[in-house]
Design an enzyme around this catalytic site. Structure first.
Site, PDB file in Angstrom:
ATOM      1  N   ALA A 150      93.904   3.516  15.901  1.00 42.87           N
ATOM      2  CA  ALA A 150      95.121   3.939  16.216  1.00 42.87           C
ATOM      3  C   ALA A 150      96.224   2.973  16.085  1.00 42.87           C
ATOM      4  CB  ALA A 150      94.883   5.509  16.911  1.00 42.87           C
ATOM      5  N   SER A 153      90.828   9.987   0.921  1.00 43.12           N
ATOM      6  CA  SER A 153      91.704   9.224  -0.015  1.00 43.12           C
ATOM      7  C   SER A 153      91.414  10.069  -1.325  1.00 43.12           C
ATOM      8  CB  SER A 153      91.094   7.704  -0.177  1.00 43.12           C
ATOM      9  OG  SER A 153      91.515   7.185  -1.219  1.00 43.12           O
ATOM     10  N   TYR A 204      84.996   1.341  -1.240  1.00 40.20           N
ATOM     11  CA  TYR A 204      85.811   2.443  -0.403  1.00 40.20           C
ATOM     12  C   TYR A 204      85.508   3.819  -1.409  1.00 40.20           C
ATOM     13  CZ  TYR A 204      90.498   3.500   1.335  1.00 40.20           C
ATOM     14  OH  TYR A 204      91.499   4.717   1.482  1.00 40.20           O
TER      15      TYR A 204
HETATM   16  P1  NAP Z   1      95.764   0.611   8.119  1.00 42.13           P
HETATM   17  O1  NAP Z   1      97.135   0.175   7.944  1.00 42.13           O
HETATM   18  O2  NAP Z   1      94.812  -1.344   7.207  1.00 42.13           O
HETATM   19  O3  NAP Z   1      95.540   0.470   9.717  1.00 42.13           O
HETATM   20  C1  NAP Z   1      93.575   0.798   9.474  1.00 42.13           C
HETATM   21  C2  NAP Z   1      93.114   1.048  10.813  1.00 42.13           C
HETATM   22  O4  NAP Z   1      92.159   1.157  11.260  1.00 42.13           O
HETATM   23  C3  NAP Z   1      94.144  -0.239  12.012  1.00 42.13           C
HETATM   24  O5  NAP Z   1      94.125   0.441  13.156  1.00 42.13           O
HETATM   25  C4  NAP Z   1      92.467  -0.620  12.084  1.00 42.13           C
HETATM   26  O6  NAP Z   1      92.029  -1.622  13.301  1.00 42.13           O
HETATM   27  C5  NAP Z   1      91.373   0.541  12.265  1.00 42.13           C
HETATM   28  N1  NAP Z   1      90.154   0.429  12.298  1.00 42.13           N
HETATM   29  C6  NAP Z   1      89.875  -1.353  10.918  1.00 42.13           C
HETATM   30  N2  NAP Z   1      88.121  -0.982  11.622  1.00 42.13           N
HETATM   31  C7  NAP Z   1      87.800  -0.556  12.518  1.00 42.13           C
HETATM   32  C8  NAP Z   1      87.363   0.045  13.102  1.00 42.13           C
HETATM   33  N3  NAP Z   1      85.634  -0.571  12.703  1.00 42.13           N
HETATM   34  N4  NAP Z   1      86.782   0.085  14.715  1.00 42.13           N
HETATM   35  C9  NAP Z   1      88.222   1.006  14.868  1.00 42.13           C
HETATM   36  N5  NAP Z   1      89.420   0.123  14.009  1.00 42.13           N
HETATM   37  C10 NAP Z   1      89.017  -0.377  13.248  1.00 42.13           C
HETATM   38  O7  NAP Z   1      95.382   1.699   7.283  1.00 42.13           O
HETATM   39  P2  NAP Z   1      96.146   2.787   6.481  1.00 42.13           P
HETATM   40  O8  NAP Z   1      97.282   2.810   5.325  1.00 42.13           O
HETATM   41  O9  NAP Z   1      97.215   3.284   8.021  1.00 42.13           O
HETATM   42  O10 NAP Z   1      94.975   4.334   6.430  1.00 42.13           O
HETATM   43  C11 NAP Z   1      94.550   4.670   7.481  1.00 42.13           C
HETATM   44  C12 NAP Z   1      93.465   5.728   7.234  1.00 42.13           C
HETATM   45  O11 NAP Z   1      93.918   6.498   5.719  1.00 42.13           O
HETATM   46  C13 NAP Z   1      92.260   5.145   5.957  1.00 42.13           C
HETATM   47  O12 NAP Z   1      90.974   5.624   6.331  1.00 42.13           O
HETATM   48  C14 NAP Z   1      92.127   4.125   4.681  1.00 42.13           C
HETATM   49  O13 NAP Z   1      90.939   3.865   4.094  1.00 42.13           O
HETATM   50  C15 NAP Z   1      93.353   5.998   4.955  1.00 42.13           C
HETATM   51  N6  NAP Z   1      93.862   5.684   3.369  1.00 42.13           N
HETATM   52  C16 NAP Z   1      94.798   5.107   3.476  1.00 42.13           C
HETATM   53  C17 NAP Z   1      96.065   5.112   2.499  1.00 42.13           C
HETATM   54  C18 NAP Z   1      96.830   4.265   2.160  1.00 42.13           C
HETATM   55  O14 NAP Z   1      98.072   4.815   1.303  1.00 42.13           O
HETATM   56  N7  NAP Z   1      97.388   3.586   3.267  1.00 42.13           N
HETATM   57  C19 NAP Z   1      95.253   6.362   0.969  1.00 42.13           C
HETATM   58  C20 NAP Z   1      94.488   6.918   0.995  1.00 42.13           C
HETATM   59  C21 NAP Z   1      93.902   6.254   2.191  1.00 42.13           C
HETATM   60  P3  NAP Z   1      92.619  -3.311  13.380  1.00 42.13           P
HETATM   61  O15 NAP Z   1      94.808  -2.542  13.756  1.00 42.13           O
HETATM   62  O16 NAP Z   1      92.030  -3.403  14.761  1.00 42.13           O
HETATM   63  O17 NAP Z   1      92.925  -3.713  12.455  1.00 42.13           O
END
Ligand code: NAP
Length: 251
Positions: free
Chosen positions: A17, A145, A158
């Site tokens: 978050a 996703s 992934y």
């Molecule tokens: P993001 O901007 O890369 O943010 C990911 C978040 O997850 C960051 O806060 C990160 O922490 C945290 N994280 C990663 N590894 C972790 C761990 N081991 N323990 C705790 N926190 C961890 O990604 P997002 O785009 O917001 O994506 C959020 C979710 O939506 C993910 O599951 C992603 O696969 C899914 N998703 C995203 C998209 C898209 O288009 N953006 C599409 C489909 C699905 P840090 O800040 O410490 O790095």
């Protein structure tokens, strides 16, 4: 406590978050009246300051929680339950990518992605379901996703993790349906966050060409979907995947 708000009196945990979709979902649940634990991999002064600047910050808590680490999940959940006494809403959002063609993919790139995106949510569900069963109420939503359904060249690890999340959620949904607990999935398409900003321009342009709505999605649109699934009114919806992808894949 503002009892007029829909999630007043409820306790929520959102993983990952600190930024992106997780941040937006957590802030939205806070605005809806929940006590929200912002699960963060690392506690930083910036995250703390960001959370303190939110309008309903008095109901916000920061929880150091690395979802790839079993001990961190155990201690984080214990801390949350000791302090709040319950958990009503779990949002498994934290996720990583380690893209590459399968032919050249290293074991660690496969296992790290499965560890964070699938094993982490499994362990968190296992911890959260017990107190939810006691309360005979709970809402679990995991962020998968579109590629968990369609597959994607260069993302075998992934896609496997995100498809696994769907099957995991369906199975748990059946196990706890009679206890007032729902388990659902939101499957975003291409959402504007750091994760997608990191992609080369060519990849982003190509993706845009596949989105009938003609634009990328916003984190707020994912938060809105999560908000529906965690509402009391969504109690008859379980084991489902809500696709939020601008028409990119019709499944
Ligand atoms: P993001 O901007 O890369 O943010 C990911 C978040 O997850 C960051 O806060 C990160 O922490 C945290 N994280 C990663 N590894 C972790 C761990 N081991 N323990 C705790 N926190 C961890 O990604 P997002 O785009 O917001 O994506 C959020 C979710 O939506 C993910 O599951 C992603 O696969 C899914 N998703 C995203 C998209 C898209 O288009 N953006 C599409 C489909 C699905 P840090 O800040 O410490 O790095």
């Amino acid at each position: 406590m503002d009892n007029a708000l829909p999630l007043a009196g409820q306790v929520a945990l959102v993983t990952g978050a600190a930024r992106g979709i997780g941040w937006t979902v957590a802030a939205r649940l806070l605005a809806e009246g929940a006590e929200v634990w912002f699960g963060v991999r690392k506690e930083t002064p910036e995250t703390e300051a960001g959370i303190r600047s939110l309008p309903d910050a008095e109901r916000a808590r920061v929880l150091p929680l690395d979802v790839s680490d079993a001990a961190s999940i155990d201690s984080g959940m214990d801390r949350l339950l000791n302090r709040s006494g319950r958990i009503d809403i779990l949002v498994n959002n934290a996720g990583i990518v380690r893209d590459g063609l399968l032919l050249r993919m290293k074991d660690e790139d496969f296992l790290d992605v499965i560890g964070t995106n699938l094993v982490g949510p499994f362990r968190l569900m296992r911890k959260a379901v017990k107190p939810m069963m006691k309360e005979r109420y709970g809402r679990i939503v995991s962020i998968s996703s579109v590629v968990g359904t369609t597959g994607n060249a260069g993302q075998a690890n992934y896609a496997a993790s995100k498809g696994g999340l769907v099957a995991l959620s369906k199975s748990l949904a059946l196990e706890v349906a009679s206890r007032g607990i729902t388990v659902n999935v939101v499957a975003p398409g291409f959402i504007e966050t750091d994760m997608t900003d990191a992609l080369p321009g060519k990849v982003r342009d190509a993706a845009l060409g596949h989105i009938p709505v003609g634009r990328f999605g916003k984190a707020e649109e994912i938060a809105h979907s999560v908000c529906y699934l965690v509402s009391r009114e969504a109690g008859f919806v379980t084991g489902q995947t809500l696709h939020v992808n601008g028409g990119m894949a019709l499944v």
